[in-house]
Every structure is written in C-alpha cells, then in structure tokens.
Design a protein around this motif. Sequence first.
Motif, PDB file in Angstrom:
ATOM      1  N   LEU A 227     115.949 -18.215 -78.300  1.00 34.46           N
ATOM      2  CA  LEU A 227     116.698 -17.639 -76.995  1.00 34.46           C
ATOM      3  C   LEU A 227     116.618 -18.584 -75.775  1.00 34.46           C
ATOM      4  CD1 LEU A 227     117.487 -15.106 -75.505  1.00 34.46           C
ATOM      5  CD2 LEU A 227     115.306 -14.655 -75.053  1.00 34.46           C
ATOM      6  N   PHE A 228     118.004 -18.836 -75.238  1.00 30.71           N
ATOM      7  CA  PHE A 228     118.125 -19.580 -74.060  1.00 30.71           C
ATOM      8  C   PHE A 228     118.164 -18.518 -72.821  1.00 30.71           C
ATOM      9  CE2 PHE A 228     119.745 -22.120 -77.561  1.00 30.71           C
ATOM     10  CZ  PHE A 228     119.042 -23.319 -77.093  1.00 30.71           C
ATOM     11  N   ILE A 229     117.558 -18.651 -71.802  1.00 31.38           N
ATOM     12  CA  ILE A 229     117.464 -17.941 -70.598  1.00 31.38           C
ATOM     13  C   ILE A 229     117.654 -18.802 -69.441  1.00 31.38           C
ATOM     14  CG2 ILE A 229     116.277 -16.082 -71.547  1.00 31.38           C
ATOM     15  CD1 ILE A 229     113.756 -16.979 -70.044  1.00 31.38           C
ATOM     16  N   ASN A 230     117.935 -18.255 -68.201  1.00 30.09           N
ATOM     17  CA  ASN A 230     118.772 -19.082 -66.963  1.00 30.09           C
ATOM     18  C   ASN A 230     117.839 -19.701 -66.115  1.00 30.09           C
ATOM     19  OD1 ASN A 230     120.531 -20.035 -65.625  1.00 30.09           O
ATOM     20  ND2 ASN A 230     120.840 -17.730 -64.133  1.00 30.09           N
TER      21      ASN A 230
ATOM     22  N   GLY B 207     114.468 -22.520 -71.549  1.00 29.78           N
ATOM     23  CA  GLY B 207     115.143 -22.214 -69.903  1.00 29.78           C
ATOM     24  C   GLY B 207     114.408 -21.176 -69.218  1.00 29.78           C
ATOM     25  N   ALA B 208     112.898 -21.124 -69.377  1.00 28.02           N
ATOM     26  CA  ALA B 208     112.213 -20.105 -68.708  1.00 28.02           C
ATOM     27  C   ALA B 208     111.899 -20.669 -67.429  1.00 28.02           C
ATOM     28  CB  ALA B 208     111.121 -19.651 -69.736  1.00 28.02           C
ATOM     29  N   SER B 209     111.468 -22.077 -67.245  1.00 24.46           N
ATOM     30  CA  SER B 209     110.748 -22.620 -66.137  1.00 24.46           C
ATOM     31  C   SER B 209     111.971 -23.453 -65.425  1.00 24.46           C
ATOM     32  CB  SER B 209     109.710 -23.431 -66.637  1.00 24.46           C
ATOM     33  OG  SER B 209     110.272 -24.577 -67.283  1.00 24.46           O
TER      34      SER B 209
ATOM     35  N   GLU C 294     114.483 -21.476 -59.527  1.00 29.99           N
ATOM     36  CA  GLU C 294     113.703 -20.570 -58.706  1.00 29.99           C
ATOM     37  C   GLU C 294     112.596 -20.061 -59.241  1.00 29.99           C
ATOM     38  OE1 GLU C 294     116.565 -17.543 -57.364  1.00 29.99           O
ATOM     39  OE2 GLU C 294     117.951 -19.006 -56.469  1.00 29.99           O
ATOM     40  N   GLN C 295     111.243 -20.322 -58.585  1.00 30.74           N
ATOM     41  CA  GLN C 295     110.047 -20.056 -59.182  1.00 30.74           C
ATOM     42  C   GLN C 295     109.601 -18.708 -59.074  1.00 30.74           C
ATOM     43  OE1 GLN C 295     108.203 -22.528 -60.552  1.00 30.74           O
ATOM     44  NE2 GLN C 295     110.327 -23.349 -60.287  1.00 30.74           N
ATOM     45  N   ASP C 296     110.405 -17.662 -58.366  1.00 27.75           N
ATOM     46  CA  ASP C 296     110.064 -16.287 -58.648  1.00 27.75           C
ATOM     47  C   ASP C 296     110.539 -15.823 -60.015  1.00 27.75           C
ATOM     48  OD1 ASP C 296     112.650 -16.917 -57.637  1.00 27.75           O
ATOM     49  OD2 ASP C 296     112.717 -14.801 -56.602  1.00 27.75           O
ATOM     50  N   HIS C 297     111.858 -16.707 -60.576  1.00 28.12           N
ATOM     51  CA  HIS C 297     112.227 -16.302 -61.920  1.00 28.12           C
ATOM     52  C   HIS C 297     111.076 -16.575 -62.885  1.00 28.12           C
ATOM     53  CE1 HIS C 297     116.505 -16.106 -60.668  1.00 28.12           C
ATOM     54  NE2 HIS C 297     116.071 -15.113 -60.254  1.00 28.12           N
ATOM     55  N   PHE C 298     110.627 -17.738 -62.644  1.00 24.24           N
ATOM     56  CA  PHE C 298     109.583 -18.245 -63.582  1.00 24.24           C
ATOM     57  C   PHE C 298     108.506 -17.367 -63.788  1.00 24.24           C
ATOM     58  CE2 PHE C 298     105.756 -20.890 -64.224  1.00 24.24           C
ATOM     59  CZ  PHE C 298     105.825 -21.176 -65.622  1.00 24.24           C
ATOM     60  N   LEU C 299     107.885 -16.856 -62.511  1.00 25.21           N
ATOM     61  CA  LEU C 299     106.759 -15.981 -62.422  1.00 25.21           C
ATOM     62  C   LEU C 299     107.238 -14.732 -63.273  1.00 25.21           C
ATOM     63  CD1 LEU C 299     105.258 -16.489 -58.951  1.00 25.21           C
ATOM     64  CD2 LEU C 299     104.454 -17.222 -61.443  1.00 25.21           C
TER      65      LEU C 299
ATOM     66  N   PHE D 178     107.157 -20.469 -75.124  1.00 24.09           N
ATOM     67  CA  PHE D 178     108.167 -21.171 -74.318  1.00 24.09           C
ATOM     68  C   PHE D 178     108.215 -22.759 -74.415  1.00 24.09           C
ATOM     69  CE2 PHE D 178     106.894 -17.494 -72.227  1.00 24.09           C
ATOM     70  CZ  PHE D 178     108.086 -16.770 -71.891  1.00 24.09           C
ATOM     71  N   TYR D 179     109.359 -23.659 -74.233  1.00 24.29           N
ATOM     72  CA  TYR D 179     109.327 -24.864 -74.198  1.00 24.29           C
ATOM     73  C   TYR D 179     110.245 -25.522 -73.121  1.00 24.29           C
ATOM     74  CZ  TYR D 179     108.373 -24.443 -79.182  1.00 24.29           C
ATOM     75  OH  TYR D 179     107.750 -24.360 -80.583  1.00 24.29           O
ATOM     76  N   ASP D 180     109.678 -26.405 -72.445  1.00 20.01           N
ATOM     77  CA  ASP D 180     110.520 -26.889 -71.511  1.00 20.01           C
ATOM     78  C   ASP D 180     110.118 -28.477 -71.757  1.00 20.01           C
ATOM     79  OD1 ASP D 180     108.055 -27.536 -70.125  1.00 20.01           O
ATOM     80  OD2 ASP D 180     108.188 -25.959 -68.674  1.00 20.01           O
TER      81      ASP D 180
END
Length: 215
Positions: free
Chosen positions: A7-10, A98-100, A103-108, A125-127
């Motif tokens: 899964l890829f996220i924004n 793509g989780a991190s 905008e850091q509020d998205h990451f949290l 998760f992978y970055d």
Amino acid sequence: MRDKALLFINGEPPKFFPALDDYGLIACTDGAFHYLKQQNFSLDQLDFISGDFDSHTGSDENVYQEKFILTLDQDKTDFHKALEIILEKGFRTVDVFGASGGEQDHFLGNLTVAYSFKDQLNLKFYDEFSEYYFIPKSFKVNQVKNKMISLYPFPFVENITTKGLNWPLANGNLSITSRIGTRNFAIEDEVSVEYASGDLLFFVGRKEIEYPAIY
C-alpha cells in the motif's frame, strides 16, 4: 504464495520500490496516485486506488476508472479506509510506503491508524531511513547488527527487557511522557524484546552505522 499486500499512501514519495512480484495485491490512496504517476510507476499493476478523488483529472478517471474505489467517509483517513478494503479482500499482512515525511500531523495520524489495526493486520512501514512496526510482547529480529534501533512506547510499556542492544533494558518502563528508547543500536546480530504490558513501536535503521549516532 503472495499473501502480502503493498500500500502506498500520501506522505513522502518512496526513494525505492520493493519487488512487486512479492505481493498478491498492490494499492494506493488517491494522494499517492499522483506521485506514483510522476515516478513512472507501473500503474497497471495497481489493484485499486481509494479515496474521494477530489484532486483527480478527468483523464485519470477515464483510464483508471475501473480501479477506483470511492471512499467518502470524512470520519476516517484515506489510510484507514484503504486498510479496511485490504482486510475485506482477505489480506492480513501489509507493507506500507509513504507514511512518513511531509506534514507531521499526517505521520502521527498514520501511526494512530496502525495502532487501531494492530490486532487485525501485520503492518510494516518503510521509508528512506528505517522500517518500523508494532511488535508483540515477545519479539526477536535478526541480521540487525550495527543498525540503529529505536523503541517508542505507545504510550507506555512496562517491565521491558532487551538483549543485543548497546544500552539494554532490564525490567524497565518506557513512556512518552517520561522516558523513551530511541537512538539505540544493535551490537549483536539478534535483538530480542520482552515486555509485560503496553504497546511498542520498533524501528530498525536501513543502514549499518560505524559509531553510535545518538542524540
């Protein structure tokens, strides 16, 4: 058997892609769809694209319309809704890119979503810098010598004991309000963690380090 989903996220666009043949399902949220196009990702390999599609062009809809799954529930994030679809399709192991970043509020928020699914899905998760995931109360990982290891309580962990780390813990407690376990590193090939209660995020750096990069 390809029983894993990808899964890829924004968040921050991936700096690398895994071997797509390892996955039985490949998906993305509509925000991630934009960067996948820019990176010349093989979009035909996507099984579904989920989201509200408020930022998509008509050409996108014409070409990939059969892959779109419209999810309008504003009480859930696109990541949350994509995981629900993956669960419905029968997958229980999901690698997330793509989780991190961004905008850091998205990451949290993404970590909070992962927490809510930790008993239903095996999420990893992978970055660019690391891989990270929630671990059970008895856990071992191999081939990590000289890699950065971080332990992050979510929000607390009690009676934690570790082996194989430069700064070990023996029946200690971790809490986001007092003491966390970030920026440690493995001095053995195998690292083990045992804890009695709480929930723990486990981070493994992608690269070996030559000296303790602790701060």
